[in-house]
Design a protein around this motif. Structure first.
Motif, PDB file in Angstrom:
ATOM      1  N   PHE A  37       0.833  -1.201   0.000  1.00 56.61           N
ATOM      2  CA  PHE A  37       0.000   0.000   0.000  1.00 56.61           C
ATOM      3  C   PHE A  37       0.872   1.257   0.000  1.00 56.61           C
ATOM      4  O   PHE A  37       0.673   2.170  -0.806  1.00 56.61           O
ATOM      5  N   LEU A  38       1.849   1.311   0.883  1.00 53.52           N
ATOM      6  CA  LEU A  38       2.710   2.495   0.958  1.00 53.52           C
ATOM      7  C   LEU A  38       3.556   2.667  -0.300  1.00 53.52           C
ATOM      8  O   LEU A  38       3.782   3.789  -0.754  1.00 53.52           O
ATOM      9  N   ARG A  39       4.012   1.557  -0.890  1.00 54.88           N
ATOM     10  CA  ARG A  39       4.746   1.641  -2.168  1.00 54.88           C
ATOM     11  C   ARG A  39       3.847   2.198  -3.268  1.00 54.88           C
ATOM     12  O   ARG A  39       4.249   3.073  -4.043  1.00 54.88           O
ATOM     13  N   ALA A  40       2.623   1.708  -3.336  1.00 51.11           N
ATOM     14  CA  ALA A  40       1.684   2.174  -4.360  1.00 51.11           C
ATOM     15  C   ALA A  40       1.373   3.653  -4.170  1.00 51.11           C
ATOM     16  O   ALA A  40       1.347   4.422  -5.141  1.00 51.11           O
ATOM     17  N   TYR A  41       1.162   4.069  -2.940  1.00 51.18           N
ATOM     18  CA  TYR A  41       0.899   5.487  -2.669  1.00 51.18           C
ATOM     19  C   TYR A  41       2.096   6.338  -3.098  1.00 51.18           C
ATOM     20  O   TYR A  41       1.936   7.374  -3.749  1.00 51.18           O
ATOM     21  N   GLU A  42       3.276   5.895  -2.745  1.00 47.29           N
ATOM     22  CA  GLU A  42       4.496   6.636  -3.096  1.00 47.29           C
ATOM     23  C   GLU A  42       4.657   6.753  -4.613  1.00 47.29           C
ATOM     24  O   GLU A  42       5.079   7.797  -5.123  1.00 47.29           O
ATOM     25  N   GLU A  43       4.315   5.706  -5.334  1.00 42.36           N
ATOM     26  CA  GLU A  43       4.460   5.713  -6.795  1.00 42.36           C
ATOM     27  C   GLU A  43       3.493   6.659  -7.485  1.00 42.36           C
ATOM     28  O   GLU A  43       3.815   7.219  -8.521  1.00 42.36           O
ATOM     29  N   ILE A  44       2.307   6.865  -6.911  1.00 40.70           N
ATOM     30  CA  ILE A  44       1.325   7.703  -7.621  1.00 40.70           C
ATOM     31  C   ILE A  44       1.210   9.126  -7.088  1.00 40.70           C
ATOM     32  O   ILE A  44       0.728  10.000  -7.793  1.00 40.70           O
ATOM     33  N   ARG A  45       1.660   9.384  -5.868  1.00 43.03           N
ATOM     34  CA  ARG A  45       1.362  10.686  -5.263  1.00 43.03           C
ATOM     35  C   ARG A  45       1.931  11.860  -6.042  1.00 43.03           C
ATOM     36  O   ARG A  45       1.255  12.884  -6.182  1.00 43.03           O
ATOM     37  N   HIS A  46       3.126  11.739  -6.556  1.00 42.94           N
ATOM     38  CA  HIS A  46       3.706  12.860  -7.313  1.00 42.94           C
ATOM     39  C   HIS A  46       3.065  12.985  -8.690  1.00 42.94           C
ATOM     40  O   HIS A  46       2.952  14.084  -9.224  1.00 42.94           O
ATOM     41  N   LEU A  47       2.648  11.877  -9.271  1.00 41.86           N
ATOM     42  CA  LEU A  47       1.946  11.936 -10.557  1.00 41.86           C
ATOM     43  C   LEU A  47       0.647  12.721 -10.410  1.00 41.86           C
ATOM     44  O   LEU A  47       0.310  13.545 -11.262  1.00 41.86           O
ATOM     45  N   ALA A  86      -0.041  14.924  -7.899  1.00 39.41           N
ATOM     46  CA  ALA A  86       0.284  16.301  -7.509  1.00 39.41           C
ATOM     47  C   ALA A  86       0.762  17.136  -8.694  1.00 39.41           C
ATOM     48  O   ALA A  86       0.436  18.321  -8.797  1.00 39.41           O
ATOM     49  N   ASP A  87       1.515  16.535  -9.591  1.00 41.66           N
ATOM     50  CA  ASP A  87       2.080  17.284 -10.710  1.00 41.66           C
ATOM     51  C   ASP A  87       1.213  17.293 -11.960  1.00 41.66           C
ATOM     52  O   ASP A  87       1.408  18.129 -12.830  1.00 41.66           O
ATOM     53  N   GLY A  88       0.255  16.367 -12.056  1.00 40.81           N
ATOM     54  CA  GLY A  88      -0.423  16.244 -13.331  1.00 40.81           C
ATOM     55  C   GLY A  88      -1.937  16.271 -13.345  1.00 40.81           C
ATOM     56  O   GLY A  88      -2.531  16.231 -14.410  1.00 40.81           O
ATOM     57  N   VAL A  89      -2.578  16.355 -12.183  1.00 39.34           N
ATOM     58  CA  VAL A  89      -4.037  16.335 -12.177  1.00 39.34           C
ATOM     59  C   VAL A  89      -4.548  17.746 -11.912  1.00 39.34           C
ATOM     60  O   VAL A  89      -4.300  18.308 -10.837  1.00 39.34           O
ATOM     61  N   PRO A  90      -5.250  18.327 -12.879  1.00 46.21           N
ATOM     62  CA  PRO A  90      -5.756  19.689 -12.700  1.00 46.21           C
ATOM     63  C   PRO A  90      -6.661  19.811 -11.479  1.00 46.21           C
ATOM     64  O   PRO A  90      -7.517  18.958 -11.242  1.00 46.21           O
ATOM     65  N   GLY A  91      -6.431  20.847 -10.698  1.00 48.00           N
ATOM     66  CA  GLY A  91      -7.261  21.126  -9.536  1.00 48.00           C
ATOM     67  C   GLY A  91      -6.778  20.508  -8.240  1.00 48.00           C
ATOM     68  O   GLY A  91      -7.225  20.896  -7.163  1.00 48.00           O
ATOM     69  N   GLU A 143      -7.958   6.949 -16.610  1.00 45.43           N
ATOM     70  CA  GLU A 143      -6.627   7.219 -16.055  1.00 45.43           C
ATOM     71  C   GLU A 143      -6.653   7.092 -14.526  1.00 45.43           C
ATOM     72  O   GLU A 143      -5.761   6.491 -13.924  1.00 45.43           O
ATOM     73  N   HIS A 144      -7.681   7.652 -13.895  1.00 47.69           N
ATOM     74  CA  HIS A 144      -7.806   7.556 -12.438  1.00 47.69           C
ATOM     75  C   HIS A 144      -7.925   6.102 -12.003  1.00 47.69           C
ATOM     76  O   HIS A 144      -7.215   5.640 -11.114  1.00 47.69           O
TER      77      HIS A 144
END
Length: 125
Positions: free
Chosen positions: A38-48, A50-55, A91-92
């Motif tokens: 779970f923590l690995r998966a969260y780490e892998e997506i959190r910056h994506l 933060a940097d790429g989802v409008p709003g 995508e989500h």
């Protein structure tokens, strides 16, 4: 209204129709044997996100101090409609699939922020 309080409403907006930021609260159960995944998966997506989802403004992942299998993910959005639009995309679904595979229970709640107060050491509007 005192300084540091944001009602999230513009002139002419009633309390029944707030225009504040959106807050999404995701209450989940992650068994101990799935915590690392779970923590690995969260780490892998959190910056994506933060940097790429409008709003998207920010998010947090929290573990209960009383129950190590109870977790909370919160995210803040410039408006709730931005989250709803992203949530409806393929995508989500693809991006969060590794997280969802770690849950045994999940509950999602969506809110509009109607008031916010900052402490003395926090930036104010």
């Amino acid at each position: 209204m005192s300084a540091g309080t944001n009602t999230g409403m513009s002139a002419g907006t009633s309390a029944a129709e707030p225009e504040g930021t959106g807050r999404v609260v995701f209450l989940i159960r992650v068994p101990e044997d799935r915590r690392a995944a779970f923590l690995r998966a969260y780490e892998e997506i959190r910056h994506l996100v933060a940097d790429g989802v409008p709003g998207h403004l920010r998010d947090q992942v929290c573990r209960s101090a009383d129950d190590p299998e109870q977790w909370l993910i919160t995210s803040e959005w410039d408006r709730l409609e931005a989250f709803r639009a992203w949530e409806a995309t393929a995508e989500h679904r693809d991006l969060v699939r590794p997280l969802r595979e770690c849950f045994t229970e999940a509950r999602s709640l969506k809110f509009t922020v109607v008031a916010e107060t900052a402490g003395p050491n926090r930036p104010r509007d």
